[in-house]
Design a protein around this motif. Structure first.
Motif, PDB file in Angstrom:
ATOM      1  N   LYS A  19      14.411  21.553  15.096  1.00 14.57           N
ATOM      2  CA  LYS A  19      13.812  20.369  14.501  1.00 14.57           C
ATOM      3  C   LYS A  19      14.478  20.047  13.173  1.00 14.57           C
ATOM      4  O   LYS A  19      14.591  20.912  12.295  1.00 14.57           O
ATOM      5  CB  LYS A  19      12.305  20.560  14.273  1.00 14.57           C
ATOM      6  CG  LYS A  19      11.637  19.330  13.655  1.00 14.57           C
ATOM      7  CD  LYS A  19      10.138  19.514  13.467  1.00 14.57           C
ATOM      8  CE  LYS A  19       9.506  18.266  12.868  1.00 14.57           C
ATOM      9  NZ  LYS A  19       8.052  18.409  12.671  1.00 14.57           N
ATOM     10  N   ASN A  20      14.941  18.807  13.051  1.00 15.42           N
ATOM     11  CA  ASN A  20      15.437  18.297  11.781  1.00 15.42           C
ATOM     12  C   ASN A  20      14.231  17.731  11.042  1.00 15.42           C
ATOM     13  O   ASN A  20      13.669  16.702  11.423  1.00 15.42           O
ATOM     14  CB  ASN A  20      16.489  17.207  12.021  1.00 15.42           C
ATOM     15  CG  ASN A  20      17.099  16.699  10.728  1.00 15.42           C
ATOM     16  OD1 ASN A  20      16.449  16.647   9.697  1.00 15.42           O
ATOM     17  ND2 ASN A  20      18.374  16.318  10.792  1.00 15.42           N
ATOM     18  N   CYS A  21      13.798  18.417   9.991  1.00 14.04           N
ATOM     19  CA  CYS A  21      12.580  18.026   9.279  1.00 14.04           C
ATOM     20  C   CYS A  21      12.784  16.774   8.427  1.00 14.04           C
ATOM     21  O   CYS A  21      11.809  16.176   7.969  1.00 14.04           O
ATOM     22  CB  CYS A  21      12.093  19.180   8.414  1.00 14.04           C
ATOM     23  SG  CYS A  21      11.726  20.679   9.358  1.00 14.04           S
ATOM     24  N   LEU A  22      14.031  16.374   8.206  1.00  8.58           N
ATOM     25  CA  LEU A  22      14.312  15.171   7.439  1.00  8.58           C
ATOM     26  C   LEU A  22      14.115  13.913   8.270  1.00  8.58           C
ATOM     27  O   LEU A  22      13.554  12.920   7.813  1.00  8.58           O
ATOM     28  CB  LEU A  22      15.753  15.214   6.907  1.00  8.58           C
ATOM     29  CG  LEU A  22      16.063  16.313   5.889  1.00  8.58           C
ATOM     30  CD1 LEU A  22      17.555  16.321   5.582  1.00  8.58           C
ATOM     31  CD2 LEU A  22      15.260  16.123   4.619  1.00  8.58           C
ATOM     32  N   THR A  23      14.582  13.979   9.524  1.00 11.97           N
ATOM     33  CA  THR A  23      14.529  12.800  10.393  1.00 11.97           C
ATOM     34  C   THR A  23      13.414  12.868  11.421  1.00 11.97           C
ATOM     35  O   THR A  23      13.067  11.855  12.034  1.00 11.97           O
ATOM     36  CB  THR A  23      15.861  12.622  11.128  1.00 11.97           C
ATOM     37  OG1 THR A  23      16.057  13.748  12.010  1.00 11.97           O
ATOM     38  CG2 THR A  23      17.029  12.557  10.150  1.00 11.97           C
ATOM     39  N   GLY A  24      12.886  14.076  11.653  1.00 13.44           N
ATOM     40  CA  GLY A  24      11.872  14.242  12.690  1.00 13.44           C
ATOM     41  C   GLY A  24      12.462  14.499  14.061  1.00 13.44           C
ATOM     42  O   GLY A  24      11.726  14.738  15.020  1.00 13.44           O
TER      43      GLY A  24
END
Length: 395
Positions: free
Chosen positions: A44-49
């Motif tokens: 999961k990329n927590c910046l982009t979702g």
């Protein structure tokens, strides 16, 4: 500064990329079932979702798992453009002979980890392999070991020494070490931030591996773990405390050492007593269906937690807080209820409704009248490792 934390299990890899000192999580990934063709990978990329999940992945070794993660990390949907952006990798390392705090993972420290392979084979072996791969794949990053023993260096000697010939301590380092330091130190830090002080606290890290820690004024003053991770309260598959003469007796009766070690480390604990599983959820379900062995396993588990918590309360001269963390501590309202009920003599009064509610962040589960504050805190060992790693590399 970008800082990566890697948590290495016997068949798993977990990764969290932090932006420090803001402590912002940039990405979160894990690989389960490392060692074959049925691995489960989540990212999961927590910046982009952006998130993805794949099953049936070919991840025969840690090398493939680490490469898989780093490829995604630096891809179009990644949280970094290059591994060169990452200043350091922090590891939740367990044990190294003579190195018990937070250390850069030099050749000397890695050799000290190898010296204790016999004591922590399920932990040191995987970490040594993973660290070697990171050395190859990220030569520009500092590699830091936040050893599980670090938080327990403040325990006084009368509680760390065994009553064995003193020469054993001098020659072989036989003493109580203490583990789960990243988890218990995170509990201490969180309580200090929330209430201004930890006071007298018993931290209960309950999961596949379990331990209790007595914390006073933010420092560890006792722990249920001993020399190895085989000690303390019963675990999912490990026996916990055991009379040392059981081993020579079984050898005398004809059992081989490998068979004994297998029983102690892989077929003991909840699994060994219940005959069902090392997963407490399955054991409790079997107990509800009438399994006497499963019920016995749950009763033993609760009793041992209560016994250590009571002993630590006596050492602390009273109790201000009891904190539940780890997979079981966070998710089993039933275990929390039974433990708190047994500790009611300390003035602990559980709030049944709060205890049964979903846990998000630090939550109080005791009543306002309770003399002891009971709390649930989701484990965040990775953040603790990130903090200690950042402190080391910025000194």
């Amino acid at each position: 500064m970008k800082l990566l934390v890697s948590n290495v299990g016997s068949t798993s890899l977990k990764f969290k990329l932090f932006e420090m000192p803001a402590e912002r999580v940039l990405c979160d990934a894990r690989i389960e079932r490392v060692g074959g063709d049925d691995a489960i990978y989540t990212y999961k990329n927590c910046l982009t979702g952006h998130s993805e999940r794949a099953t049936g992945c070919h991840v025969p070794t840690y090398t493939e798992g680490i490469r898989l993660f780093l490829t995604d990390l630096c891809s179009e949907n990644g949280a970094a453009q290059s591994v060169d952006e990452i200043a350091a990798v922090g590891f939740k390392t367990v044990l190294a002979k003579g190195f018990y705090g937070v250390h850069e993972l030099t050749d000397e420290v890695l050799e000290a980890m190898r010296a204790y392979l016999f004591v922590a084979p399920a932990h040191n072996g995987p970490y040594l392999e993973a660290i070697g791969r990171f050395r190859e794949l990220m030569p520009g990053a500092k590699l830091v070991g936040v050893f599980e023993t670090a938080f327990h260096r403040t325990i006084p000697p009368e509680r760390t020494m065994y009553a064995v010939p003193y020469e054993w301590y001098e020659k072989y380092g036989i003493r109580r070490m203490g583990y789960h330091g990243a988890s218990h130190s995170y509990v201490a830090e969180t309580l200090s931030e929330a209430f201004g002080s930890t006071g007298r606290t018993v931290s209960c890290h309950l999961g596949g591996s379990c331990s209790l820690c007595a914390i006073e004024n933010g420092k560890s003053v006792d722990t249920s773990f001993g020399f190895s991770l085989q000690t303390g309260v019963m675990h999912a598959d490990r026996t916990g405390d055991l009379d040392p003469y059981v081993v020579p007796y079984l050898l005398h009766e004809g059992m081989g050492m490998d068979e004994i070690l297998e029983g102690l480390a892989k077929n003991g604990g909840l699994r060994g007593v219940s005959g069902v599983s090392g997963d407490l959820r399955l054991v409790m379900a079997a107990a509800e269906e009438g399994s006497k062995r499963a019920a016995l396993a749950v009763d033993m588990f609760v009793d041992q937690i209560v016994k250590y918590a009571g002993a630590f309360a006596a050492e602390l001269g009273g109790l201000d807080n009891i904190v539940f963390t780890g997979g079981i501590g966070e998710n089993s309202a039933g275990i929390r209820r039974r433990v708190c009920s047994a500790l009611a003599f300390l003035g602990l009064e559980l709030d049944g409704e709060a205890n049964a509610a979903p846990i998000e962040g630090l939550r109080q589960i005791s009543t306002v009248r309770s003399a002891v504050r009971a709390l649930v805190l989701p484990a965040n060992e990775e953040l603790g490792v990130a903090r200690r790693t950042y402190e080391l590399i910025t000194k």
